[in-house]
Enzyme design. Structure first.
Site, PDB file in Angstrom:
ATOM      1  N   ASP A  68      41.886  28.779 -30.825  1.00  0.00           N
ATOM      2  CA  ASP A  68      40.806  28.236 -31.573  1.00  0.00           C
ATOM      3  C   ASP A  68      39.414  28.425 -30.802  1.00  0.00           C
ATOM      4  OD1 ASP A  68      40.045  25.930 -33.773  1.00  0.00           O
ATOM      5  OD2 ASP A  68      39.554  25.021 -32.001  1.00  0.00           O
ATOM      6  N   GLU A  86      39.524  33.154 -32.020  1.00  0.00           N
ATOM      7  CA  GLU A  86      38.709  32.915 -33.000  1.00  0.00           C
ATOM      8  C   GLU A  86      37.159  32.738 -32.752  1.00  0.00           C
ATOM      9  OE1 GLU A  86      37.843  28.943 -33.961  1.00  0.00           O
ATOM     10  OE2 GLU A  86      37.336  29.141 -36.211  1.00  0.00           O
TER      11      GLU A  86
HETATM   12  C1  NOJ Z   1      38.052  25.974 -35.554  1.00  0.00           C
HETATM   13  C2  NOJ Z   1      39.069  25.361 -36.651  1.00  0.00           C
HETATM   14  O1  NOJ Z   1      39.571  26.494 -37.127  1.00  0.00           O
HETATM   15  C3  NOJ Z   1      38.468  24.072 -37.191  1.00  0.00           C
HETATM   16  O2  NOJ Z   1      39.319  23.777 -38.423  1.00  0.00           O
HETATM   17  C4  NOJ Z   1      38.167  23.001 -36.132  1.00  0.00           C
HETATM   18  O3  NOJ Z   1      37.566  21.941 -36.699  1.00  0.00           O
HETATM   19  C5  NOJ Z   1      37.352  23.572 -35.001  1.00  0.00           C
HETATM   20  N1  NOJ Z   1      37.653  24.985 -34.647  1.00  0.00           N
HETATM   21  C6  NOJ Z   1      37.438  22.583 -33.818  1.00  0.00           C
HETATM   22  O4  NOJ Z   1      38.865  22.881 -33.187  1.00  0.00           O
END
Ligand code: NOJ
Length: 561
Positions: free
Chosen positions: A219, A287
């Site tokens: 993430d 990500e």
């Molecule tokens: C990316 C995640 O996909 C999202 O849902 C989240 O709010 C943020 N990162 C923080 O973890």
């Protein structure tokens, strides 16, 4: 003397790792299937749907967080990395899920949230105790800005919280300091400059790897490294007050994306290569939405930093590129050429939807969304499908009194990300068979009686039939799954064409996508056999190919060359 056979010149084919060409189904655990009737999806619910996923034909699952969490950001605020939230079940349930998936040949990726924890996590509780605590430097603590007045501490800089756009700093009365939270005040940022933090996160990885998970989705990695001097972010000159989320008022050039991120991730990827995991290859996908001028180079930096045998960045062009032929032509050509130059092991990783983005049908419209699905499922690399995309699910308007997402507060439309997180639509039954509860955590789409698995299964022209057919075709074809991609010049500015080929295979697949809202006739597309179209009223037919290919508006089609 034994007659030794000569080895020189004999090339054994490279053994493919599971991520290569795999279709990965993204599960938002709250929304796939409720197993205990409380209105919220859970792990036993997922177990009940494993047969569905195996039949759909995907090779792997990625589960968004199911860990203990106060749910300030629906599980992305983790209070214990090595357990399961009671709302979703138990660790035993997860182990059953893993075994059930593996029995069906499905790999399992779990979500790893390295940038921040919940403020309820033990590490943060210990860190906030005092500046002398052994955990003191595990988070990013700072004194107030020098311009602060007595009793009116001002945040150290102008950085903003990505979810609601307020200040990214929260004052802590006990420590008499601010802590940084890039997402939500209940999600303090870990201090990745501290080696103890890096070691702790590697141990979290080992916990899940030892249990047998096949990989991670990692993430928000850009936030792991920020300007060490904590200088202000630059105001965004293109910001529109009434239309853009509050967060977009700044450019975020200092609050994230600093180079440290590449070495932190390289270290994490190395865990996947440790001796204990050699026998069954693991993989992680990071990500990071490109923020620079050139998305290709943003992606390549990750491939060059992390060992490509075990890691790749998400490719988010399906979410951000304009839906037009020229943009895709340029991107595919440059990206795939550079990727093969970095290393033959690089795996592309195309996500066209996820739990943070408006759904494909809502963004593009039905016909372009169908064409996009055909395009995505004929591209190389890992293909991520967000649950429900295979039904053509669209965003659902959420009444104000049922909004859940904290990001709704910073969104001018007041919706946040709930519209794309509504319950999966399984059948015409009450609550679409998602749950037996009187009320589900988010409302269902009003059209679930026509858009659901049971109804669409019987319709040869449904989204479901198209997705399932393409996934099975991809799985059976070494060319579609593992082959190279070259962009074709098909003689029309509105049509994207690419060919997939693989050494040693005679089949050559050609994908043609008409981005225009008018029909296009191609006279020089060298295609021999029509395979499948995205368009429910396609006129494509083998007998007609000799005189050219006529694509309907927004039609995507696959051929053999
Ligand atoms: C990316 C995640 O996909 C999202 O849902 C989240 O709010 C943020 N990162 C923080 O973890």
């Amino acid at each position: 003397m034994a007659n030794r056979s000569p080895r020189i010149g004999l090339l054994s084919p490279r053994v493919k790792r599971w991520p290569e060409g795999a279709v990965v189904y993204h599960i938002y655990p709250r929304s796939l299937q409720d197993g205990n009737g409380d209105g919220v999806g859970d792990l036993p619910g997922v177990i009940d749907r494993l047969d569905y996923l195996a039949d759909l034909g995907v090779q792997a699952l990625w589960l968004s967080p199911f860990y203990p969490s106060p749910m300030a950001d629906f599980g992305y605020d983790v209070s214990d990395y090595c357990n399961v939230h009671p709302l979703f079940g138990t660790l035993k349930d997860f182990k059953r899920l893993l075994a059930g998936a593996h029995k069906r040949g499905l790999k399992v990726m779990v979500d790893l949230v390295p940038n921040h924890t919940s403020d309820q996590h033990e590490w943060f509780q210990l860190s906030r105790l005092s500046q002398q605590s052994p955990y003191s430097r595990w988070y990013i603590w700072r004194d107030p800005h020098p311009d602060s007045l007595p009793h009116m501490p001002l945040p150290p800089n102008n950085w903003r919280d990505a979810l609601d756009g307020s200040s990214a700093w929260e004052w802590d009365q006990g420590r008499q300091q601010f802590y940084l939270h890039s997402f939500n005040k209940h999600q303090p940022d870990l201090n990745w400059a501290n080696p103890d933090v890096r070691d702790a996160m590697k141990d979290v990885m080992r916990f899940w790897l030892d249990m047998g998970v096949d990989g991670f989705r990692v993430d928000a990695v850009y936030w792991m490294a920020k300007d060490p001097l904590l200088r202000d972010d630059t105001p965004n000159p293109d910001y529109r007050l009434d239309a853009d989320p509050r967060y977009d008022a700044l450019l975020h050039n200092n609050s994230n994306g600093w180079p440290g991120v590449y070495s932190y991730l390289a270290g994490m990827a190395d865990v996947l290569r440790e001796d204990a995991y050699k026998d069954s290859p693991r993989f992680m996908v990071t990500e990071a939405y490109p923020s620079g001028h050139n998305a290709v180079s943003d992606y390549l930096l990750f491939y060059m930093a992390m060992n490509p045998k075990v890691a790749a960045p998400f490719n988010f062009e399906g979410l951000s590129l304009p839906w037009e032929a020229a943009s895709w032509r340029y991107f595919l050509q440059t990206f795939h050429q550079h990727l093969s130059e970095v290393s033959p092991y690089c795996v592309a990783s195309y996500a066209f939807g996820n739990h943070d983005q408006s759904r494909l049908v809502t963004r593009l419209g039905e016909l372009p969304a169908r064409a996009a699905a055909l395009m995505q499922l004929t591209l190389p690399g890992m293909i991520f499908i967000y649950y429900g995309e295979e039904l053509g699910m669209h965003d659902v308007h959420i009444p104000p009194d049922r909004i859940q997402d904290p990001a709704a507060a910073g969104d001018p439309a007041g919706q946040g990300r709930d519209p794309e997180r509504t319950p999966m639509q399984w059948s015409v039954k009450r609550n679409a068979d998602f749950s037996t509860a009187a009320k589900t955590w988010l409302p269902l789409a009003l059209d679930y009686k026509t858009h659901n698995v049971t109804t669409e299964r019987d319709d040869p022209h449904s989204f479901f039939t198209m997705y399932r057919g393409l996934i099975h075709l991809r799985t059976k074809s070494p060319v579609l799954r593992y082959g190279e991609l070259s962009v074709l010049d098909v003689g029309s500015p509105d049509v994207l064409g690419f060919v997939r080929t693989k050494a040693g295979e005679t089949d050559r697949y050609v994908t043609l996508i008409n981005f225009a809202d008018h029909p296009v006739r191609l006279t020089n597309a060298a295609v021999r056999k029509f395979v499948v179209s995205s368009h429910p009223r396609s006129k494509l037919h083998n007998a007609l190919l000799e005189s050219g290919v006529e694509l309907l508006p927004h039609e995507g089609a696959l051929f053999l060359e």
